[in-house]
Design a protein around this motif. Structure first.
Motif, PDB file in Angstrom:
ATOM      1  N   SER A 179       0.820  -1.211   0.000  1.00  0.00           N
ATOM      2  CA  SER A 179       0.000   0.000   0.000  1.00  0.00           C
ATOM      3  C   SER A 179       0.854   1.261   0.000  1.00  0.00           C
ATOM      4  O   SER A 179       0.387   2.330  -0.380  1.00  0.00           O
ATOM      5  CB  SER A 179      -0.949   0.004   1.208  1.00  0.00           C
ATOM      6  N   ASP A 180       2.128   1.162   0.442  1.00  0.00           N
ATOM      7  CA  ASP A 180       3.001   2.325   0.434  1.00  0.00           C
ATOM      8  C   ASP A 180       3.395   2.738  -0.974  1.00  0.00           C
ATOM      9  O   ASP A 180       3.646   3.905  -1.229  1.00  0.00           O
ATOM     10  CB  ASP A 180       4.270   2.053   1.241  1.00  0.00           C
ATOM     11  N   THR A 181       3.485   1.771  -1.885  1.00  0.00           N
ATOM     12  CA  THR A 181       3.933   2.087  -3.229  1.00  0.00           C
ATOM     13  C   THR A 181       2.785   2.105  -4.242  1.00  0.00           C
ATOM     14  O   THR A 181       3.019   2.397  -5.399  1.00  0.00           O
ATOM     15  CB  THR A 181       4.994   1.073  -3.687  1.00  0.00           C
ATOM     16  N   ALA A 182       1.594   1.767  -3.807  1.00  0.00           N
ATOM     17  CA  ALA A 182       0.454   1.773  -4.725  1.00  0.00           C
ATOM     18  C   ALA A 182       0.160   3.202  -5.147  1.00  0.00           C
ATOM     19  O   ALA A 182       0.230   4.123  -4.337  1.00  0.00           O
ATOM     20  CB  ALA A 182      -0.771   1.160  -4.052  1.00  0.00           C
ATOM     21  N   PRO A 183      -0.150   3.409  -6.406  1.00  0.00           N
ATOM     22  CA  PRO A 183      -0.433   4.778  -6.854  1.00  0.00           C
ATOM     23  C   PRO A 183      -1.704   5.320  -6.211  1.00  0.00           C
ATOM     24  O   PRO A 183      -2.626   4.571  -5.881  1.00  0.00           O
ATOM     25  CB  PRO A 183      -0.592   4.641  -8.364  1.00  0.00           C
ATOM     26  N   LEU A 184      -1.729   6.614  -6.040  1.00  0.00           N
ATOM     27  CA  LEU A 184      -2.909   7.285  -5.496  1.00  0.00           C
ATOM     28  C   LEU A 184      -3.818   7.676  -6.652  1.00  0.00           C
ATOM     29  O   LEU A 184      -3.375   8.286  -7.623  1.00  0.00           O
ATOM     30  CB  LEU A 184      -2.496   8.538  -4.722  1.00  0.00           C
ATOM     31  N   TYR A 185      -5.076   7.318  -6.542  1.00  0.00           N
ATOM     32  CA  TYR A 185      -6.025   7.671  -7.595  1.00  0.00           C
ATOM     33  C   TYR A 185      -6.924   8.829  -7.184  1.00  0.00           C
ATOM     34  O   TYR A 185      -7.699   9.327  -7.984  1.00  0.00           O
ATOM     35  CB  TYR A 185      -6.876   6.454  -7.978  1.00  0.00           C
ATOM     36  N   ARG A 235       3.177  11.745   3.985  1.00  0.00           N
ATOM     37  CA  ARG A 235       3.605  10.725   3.027  1.00  0.00           C
ATOM     38  C   ARG A 235       2.754  10.761   1.766  1.00  0.00           C
ATOM     39  O   ARG A 235       3.272  10.707   0.653  1.00  0.00           O
ATOM     40  CB  ARG A 235       3.530   9.345   3.679  1.00  0.00           C
ATOM     41  N   LYS A 236       1.439  10.871   1.925  1.00  0.00           N
ATOM     42  CA  LYS A 236       0.569  10.859   0.744  1.00  0.00           C
ATOM     43  C   LYS A 236       0.747  12.103  -0.114  1.00  0.00           C
ATOM     44  O   LYS A 236       0.683  12.033  -1.339  1.00  0.00           O
ATOM     45  CB  LYS A 236      -0.884  10.689   1.168  1.00  0.00           C
ATOM     46  N   ALA A 237       0.969  13.254   0.507  1.00  0.00           N
ATOM     47  CA  ALA A 237       1.199  14.473  -0.277  1.00  0.00           C
ATOM     48  C   ALA A 237       2.511  14.378  -1.055  1.00  0.00           C
ATOM     49  O   ALA A 237       2.586  14.805  -2.209  1.00  0.00           O
ATOM     50  CB  ALA A 237       1.199  15.699   0.630  1.00  0.00           C
ATOM     51  N   ARG A 238       3.530  13.824  -0.428  1.00  0.00           N
ATOM     52  CA  ARG A 238       4.812  13.633  -1.139  1.00  0.00           C
ATOM     53  C   ARG A 238       4.637  12.659  -2.290  1.00  0.00           C
ATOM     54  O   ARG A 238       5.152  12.878  -3.392  1.00  0.00           O
ATOM     55  CB  ARG A 238       5.891  13.139  -0.172  1.00  0.00           C
ATOM     56  N   GLN A 239       3.898  11.575  -2.048  1.00  0.00           N
ATOM     57  CA  GLN A 239       3.661  10.588  -3.106  1.00  0.00           C
ATOM     58  C   GLN A 239       2.855  11.205  -4.243  1.00  0.00           C
ATOM     59  O   GLN A 239       3.121  10.955  -5.416  1.00  0.00           O
ATOM     60  CB  GLN A 239       2.937   9.368  -2.541  1.00  0.00           C
ATOM     61  N   GLY A 288       3.078  12.624  -9.961  1.00  0.00           N
ATOM     62  CA  GLY A 288       2.562  13.535 -10.974  1.00  0.00           C
ATOM     63  C   GLY A 288       1.054  13.701 -10.933  1.00  0.00           C
ATOM     64  O   GLY A 288       0.425  13.946 -11.960  1.00  0.00           O
ATOM     65  N   GLY A 289       0.471  13.579  -9.761  1.00  0.00           N
ATOM     66  CA  GLY A 289      -0.962  13.809  -9.602  1.00  0.00           C
ATOM     67  C   GLY A 289      -1.809  12.695 -10.165  1.00  0.00           C
ATOM     68  O   GLY A 289      -1.711  11.541  -9.764  1.00  0.00           O
ATOM     69  N   TRP A 290      -2.613  13.038 -11.136  1.00  0.00           N
ATOM     70  CA  TRP A 290      -3.586  12.100 -11.699  1.00  0.00           C
ATOM     71  C   TRP A 290      -2.995  11.167 -12.743  1.00  0.00           C
ATOM     72  O   TRP A 290      -3.720  10.339 -13.307  1.00  0.00           O
ATOM     73  CB  TRP A 290      -4.739  12.875 -12.355  1.00  0.00           C
ATOM     74  N   ALA A 291      -1.707  11.241 -13.015  1.00  0.00           N
ATOM     75  CA  ALA A 291      -1.092  10.433 -14.079  1.00  0.00           C
ATOM     76  C   ALA A 291      -1.393   8.942 -13.969  1.00  0.00           C
ATOM     77  O   ALA A 291      -1.749   8.320 -14.975  1.00  0.00           O
ATOM     78  CB  ALA A 291       0.415  10.676 -14.113  1.00  0.00           C
ATOM     79  N   PRO A 292      -1.324   8.297 -12.797  1.00  0.00           N
ATOM     80  CA  PRO A 292      -1.647   6.864 -12.732  1.00  0.00           C
ATOM     81  C   PRO A 292      -3.092   6.564 -13.114  1.00  0.00           C
ATOM     82  O   PRO A 292      -3.381   5.526 -13.706  1.00  0.00           O
ATOM     83  CB  PRO A 292      -1.382   6.489 -11.271  1.00  0.00           C
ATOM     84  N   TRP A 293      -3.986   7.468 -12.784  1.00  0.00           N
ATOM     85  CA  TRP A 293      -5.390   7.257 -13.145  1.00  0.00           C
ATOM     86  C   TRP A 293      -5.545   7.253 -14.659  1.00  0.00           C
ATOM     87  O   TRP A 293      -6.218   6.408 -15.227  1.00  0.00           O
ATOM     88  CB  TRP A 293      -6.272   8.330 -12.522  1.00  0.00           C
ATOM     89  N   TYR A 294      -4.892   8.202 -15.330  1.00  0.00           N
ATOM     90  CA  TYR A 294      -4.983   8.275 -16.789  1.00  0.00           C
ATOM     91  C   TYR A 294      -4.356   7.036 -17.438  1.00  0.00           C
ATOM     92  O   TYR A 294      -4.868   6.522 -18.422  1.00  0.00           O
ATOM     93  CB  TYR A 294      -4.317   9.546 -17.323  1.00  0.00           C
TER      94      TYR A 294
END
Length: 178
Positions: free
Chosen positions: A4-10, A147-151, A156-162
């Motif tokens: 969960s630490d390395t999972a992208p944030l959506y 941690r989440k703000a740094r991640q 790059g923000g929404w890039a993993p979602w795209y």
């Protein structure tokens, strides 16, 4: 370190939302109290109500300084607004340069705010209101240090979602419905 630490944030972290809101609040505090827009409006109101008995007594009881000169105020507002708005929007988009820029803006605004309070309203209101400025700065810096703000900034923000959306489209998966 678990997965969960390395999972992208959506979704944008709430700490980033909080930092954006506090930066907007701090901007309006700088413009209204410290740069001098607030004192100028109060001086105008004092001049308009000088013949009203209660208002004249109130104006004598609460002395307002002049703030910074107008030839400093107008260019400062113009120069401050454009990069400030760009930084706040870039924080939400997850741009890597926005986090350090936001920290610098917040710290500089805190110094300008406290100095402006002292020049405009005097020592006692400055001692009373300075903790608010410091708490705003601490909220922004602390929120951006999570941690989440740094991640969010690193990815790059929404890039993993795209990317995930493009992969789903390539596989022929339908868009999820809410």
């Amino acid at each position: 370190m678990n997965s969960s630490d390395t999972a992208p944030l959506y979704d944008k972290p709430h700490a980033v939302d909080l930092a954006q809101v506090l930066m907007v609040f701090q901007y309006f505090m700088v413009v209204s109290t410290s740069i001098g827009l607030g004192p100028r409006l109060l001086k105008w109101g004092e001049a308009q109500t000088s013949d009203v008995p209660f208002m004249a007594d109130l104006a004598d009881a609460v002395r307002i300084g002049g703030g910074f000169p107008i030839f400093v105020v107008i260019p400062s507002v113009v120069i401050l607004t454009i990069p400030y708005v760009a930084t706040v929007l870039a924080l939400g988009s997850g741009r890597p340069w926005a986090r350090p820029t936001a920290v610098v803006f917040v710290l500089v605004n805190t110094v300008i705010g406290i100095a402006g309070l002292d020049q405009t309203y005097g020592t006692v209101p400055t001692y009373v209101l300075s903790p608010i400025w410091i708490a705003l700065a601490a909220g922004v810096v602390g929120g951006l240090a999570t941690r989440k703000a740094r991640q969010w900034s690193r990815q790059g923000g929404w890039a993993p979602w795209y990317e995930r959306y493009a992969q789903d489209q390539a596989r022929g998966r339908p868009r999820p419905r809410r």
